[in-house]
Design a protein around this motif. Structure first.
Motif, mmCIF file in Angstrom:
data_model
loop_
_atom_site.group_PDB
_atom_site.id
_atom_site.type_symbol
_atom_site.label_atom_id
_atom_site.label_comp_id
_atom_site.label_asym_id
_atom_site.label_seq_id
_atom_site.Cartn_x
_atom_site.Cartn_y
_atom_site.Cartn_z
ATOM 1 N N LEU A 1 -86.057 -181.765 96.869
ATOM 2 C CA LEU A 1 -85.226 -182.621 97.726
ATOM 3 C C LEU A 1 -85.081 -181.986 99.112
ATOM 4 O O LEU A 1 -85.054 -180.755 99.232
ATOM 5 N N PRO A 2 -84.964 -182.808 100.156
ATOM 6 C CA PRO A 2 -84.793 -182.249 101.503
ATOM 7 C C PRO A 2 -83.441 -181.533 101.659
ATOM 8 O O PRO A 2 -82.487 -181.843 100.941
ATOM 9 N N ASP A 3 -83.392 -180.615 102.629
ATOM 10 C CA ASP A 3 -82.190 -179.774 102.799
ATOM 11 C C ASP A 3 -80.919 -180.587 103.027
ATOM 12 O O ASP A 3 -79.865 -180.280 102.476
ATOM 13 N N SER A 4 -81.010 -181.631 103.875
ATOM 14 C CA SER A 4 -79.770 -182.366 104.177
ATOM 15 C C SER A 4 -79.238 -183.073 102.925
ATOM 16 O O SER A 4 -78.019 -183.214 102.751
ATOM 17 N N LEU A 5 -80.127 -183.486 102.045
ATOM 18 C CA LEU A 5 -79.671 -184.116 100.804
ATOM 19 C C LEU A 5 -79.050 -183.059 99.873
ATOM 20 O O LEU A 5 -78.021 -183.310 99.224
ATOM 21 N N LEU A 6 -79.642 -181.878 99.872
ATOM 22 C CA LEU A 6 -79.061 -180.788 99.063
ATOM 23 C C LEU A 6 -77.658 -180.453 99.571
ATOM 24 O O LEU A 6 -76.735 -180.225 98.781
ATOM 25 N N ASP A 7 -77.502 -180.465 100.912
ATOM 26 C CA ASP A 7 -76.168 -180.198 101.486
ATOM 27 C C ASP A 7 -75.167 -181.251 101.025
ATOM 28 O O ASP A 7 -74.030 -180.954 100.683
ATOM 29 N N SER A 8 -75.615 -182.514 101.035
ATOM 30 C CA SER A 8 -74.742 -183.615 100.600
ATOM 31 C C SER A 8 -74.315 -183.432 99.151
ATOM 32 O O SER A 8 -73.149 -183.643 98.804
ATOM 33 N N LEU A 9 -75.279 -183.074 98.323
ATOM 34 C CA LEU A 9 -74.974 -182.886 96.894
ATOM 35 C C LEU A 9 -73.940 -181.779 96.734
ATOM 36 O O LEU A 9 -72.987 -181.909 95.964
ATOM 37 N N GLU A 10 -74.136 -180.717 97.488
ATOM 38 C CA GLU A 10 -73.196 -179.594 97.394
ATOM 39 C C GLU A 10 -71.809 -180.027 97.868
ATOM 40 O O GLU A 10 -70.804 -179.754 97.219
ATOM 41 N N ARG A 11 -71.786 -180.754 98.997
ATOM 42 C CA ARG A 11 -70.497 -181.225 99.547
ATOM 43 C C ARG A 11 -69.754 -182.091 98.527
ATOM 44 O O ARG A 11 -68.539 -181.997 98.383
#
Ligand SMILES: Nc1ncnc2c1ncn2[C@@H]1O[C@H](COP(=O)(O)OP(=O)(O)OP(=O)(O)O)[C@@H](O)[C@H]1O
Length: 541
Positions: free
Chosen positions: A111-121
């Motif tokens: 998955l792209p980084d920004s989506l990983l950030d969203s998941l973490e958030r």
């Protein structure tokens, strides 16, 4: 010494579960995942401790011989009397008891980084099995049928690969680039499910990009939806078949360039009620008229088609083969090319062996969360509401969905429960959109303890806290039973299903029990407790 440290870890694990509702349950789930891995690791070290030994495995009640004691595990403690078993409930919030998280991390799914950030958030730390299987397959460009049991995270299983290809989280949209037409369409059979999916997409997109998704559900103002389409130019639309087809016919929905088409609860969407609208959607989404070399209609859709449900009858497999290009079947953590699935495959009988119904029953078994417990009791028609009330008290259930078949009778049940001081509300299709969402909101936030509803709520509804489902009237078949039952025991939590039937209907319950391959324990409610007895004696009495 080793034993002490293991049990201490187990206690810590249980404490995490008990605090589940107070803290973010998603981080508790992640914690659970980490700790269950730790426990598995410990088990390997000393060879004695397993998830099953900790009663974290499949807790299905098992039936022993007729005259022998029946054993129930998990949160039920048995106390034998002469010919009946007393089951005393422990007071605990819904716990995750069935490990369904993958050994992989979201990072490993590509998955792209920004989506990983969203998941973490949003607190999603570890993918579920079905997510870790489906995401890479869809990212690779496969058409897919996703089948996995209720509450196992199928929504993210298709949303993540879509968001990693389109929209702001994909990292593929260039700034200043003119937004093209709609790129993904998700179709769901009810407004509630449609809205639930929209909220899941909005959460991941975050407040800055919420307008990238637009709901097109029935019951809401159509003009406003059309204006929003024009103004916001969403990349993703989520809607019900009727409203999507309506706006599409009016020429205000441009989906020829759509790259993804998802049919969630596909077996329901293939039913007669939706047939015409779904046909239109299939014919228009991701197909460009005149795209062929001589200006003829393009034969093959230029889109990925993703079909999703907990129950996948053979009709869905046939549809997938005709609508999709080399589709794969994703089940739990496994991906199989649809064409190679053999008629006798033990995991799923996709090709009907004796009849098409067999294929359906096979998949129904896999549609049920493993941690669910199934009971039934017998009641005269006029005493059913009382049975429901006693059942809620006996199990000390806090969030209950009671199913009936016809909306007209729901009001009567609500009156009777309210008269006995139980907070409850009815939910059915005759209520307006606002009424429906208000009732659901109250149920989700705990203001309403018992939601009395019909088949409308059987599919997709996700209320993590729901700890009890009661069938006040029998579902039409095992598939409907599975979807109703799946409203509890979400994401590996404990859940109980009690079917209240009349004596003349016991054979139907027995038939469903056989079809589902699960034991349904006969129970009564005595002195404020759920008591399991041997059914033969109970029925003869
Ligand atoms: N990886 C994850 N970690 C934590 N929570 C998750 C994860 N994936 C999904 N969830 C949550 O689990 C719940 C159930 O997910 P979802 O509704 O997608 O299940 P489902 O398989 O589609 O169920 P149904 O068949 O009943 O529609 C949702 O609240 C969702 O937000």
């Amino acid at each position: 010494m080793a034993a002490v440290s293991v049990s201490t870890r187990f206690l810590v694990l249980l404490q995490d579960f008990s605090a589940f509702r107070k803290i973010s349950w998603r981080s508790a789930a992640a914690n659970y995942h980490r700790q269950s891995r730790l426990l598995c690791h410990v088990a390997k070290e000393d060879g004695s401790l397993t998830l099953a030994s900790l009663e974290l495995g499949n807790n299905s009640p098992r039936r022993s011989g007729k005259s022998k004691a029946m054993k129930l595990e998990g949160s039920f403690v048995r106390a034998a009397t002469n010919d009946r078993m007393k089951v005393v409930k422990e007071k605990k919030p819904a716990e995750i008891v069935s490990p369904l998280f993958s050994a992989k991390s979201f990072e490993e799914l590509g998955l792209p980084d920004s989506l990983l950030d969203s998941l973490e958030r949003e607190g999603f730390s570890v993918p579920t099995d079905v997510q870790s299987a489906a995401v890479p397959a869809i990212i690779k460009g496969h058409d897919a049928v996703i089948q996995s049991y209720t509450g196992s995270g199928k929504t993210l299983a298709y949303l993540l690969p879509i968001l990693s290809e389109i929209g702001p989280l994909s990292g593929k949209a260039k700034s200043g680039e003119k937004r093209a037409e709609i790129q993904a369409m998700i179709v769901a059979p009810s407004r509630e499910l449609g809205m639930q999916i929209v909220r899941e997409v909005e959460k991941l997109l975050g407040p800055d990009h919420r307008r990238m998704v637009q709901q097109l559900v029935g019951g809401a103002n159509r003009m406003r939806q059309e204006e929003a389409l024009k103004k916001n130019k969403p990349a993703i639309v989520v809607g019900t078949p009727g409203r999507i087809a309506e706006i599409s016919k009016s020429g205000r929905l441009h989906t020829h360039g759509c790259r993804f088409l998802v049919l969630d609860e596909v077996d329901e969407l293939l039913s007669f009620n939706f047939r015409e609208d779904i046909h239109r959607i299939i014919e228009h989404v991701g197909r460009r008229a005149g795209a062929g070399p001589k200006g003829e209609v393009d034969e093959r859709a230029n889109r990925q088609t993703i079909l999703v449900s907990a129950t996948v009858p053979f009709s869905v497999i046939r549809a997938a083969k005709s609508w999709s290009h080399e589709p794969v079947l994703v089940q739990a953590n496994k991906v199989t090319p649809l064409d190679t699935v053999q008629p006798t495959a033990p995991a799923i009988s996709l090709t009907p062996t004796t009849s098409e119904a067999d294929g359906q029953i096979q998949t129904t078994i896999q549609s049920l969360p493993p941690a669910l417990k199934h009971f039934y009791c017998i009641s005269k028609h006029q005493h059913k509401v009382d049975a429901l009330r006693r059942c809620v008290h006996a199990l000390e259930a806090q969030s209950v969905i009671a199913f009936m078949n016809h909306s007209k009778q729901l009001k009567d049940v609500v009156y009777k429960l309210e008269a006995r001081g139980m907070s409850c509300a009815e939910l059915h299709g005759d209520l307006g959109k606002l009424g429906r969402s208000t009732v659901l909101k109250k149920f989700k936030n705990g203001e309403v303890r018992v939601l009395v509803t019909n088949e409308l709520s059987a599919r997709g509804l996700d209320v993590a806290e729901c700890d009890l489902v009661v069938n006040l009237e029998l579902p039409t078949d095992a598939v409907h039973y599975a979807h109703r039952a799946g409203r509890t025991g979400r994401l590996g939590r404990k859940g109980t299903v009690v079917t209240v039937c009349e004596e003349s209907q016991v054979f139907i319950v027995k038939k469903m029990e056989k079809q589902l391959g699960l034991p349904f324990e006969y129970c009564e409610f005595v002195d404020g407790e759920l008591v399991v007895t041997e059914e033969d004696k109970a029925i003869i009495r």
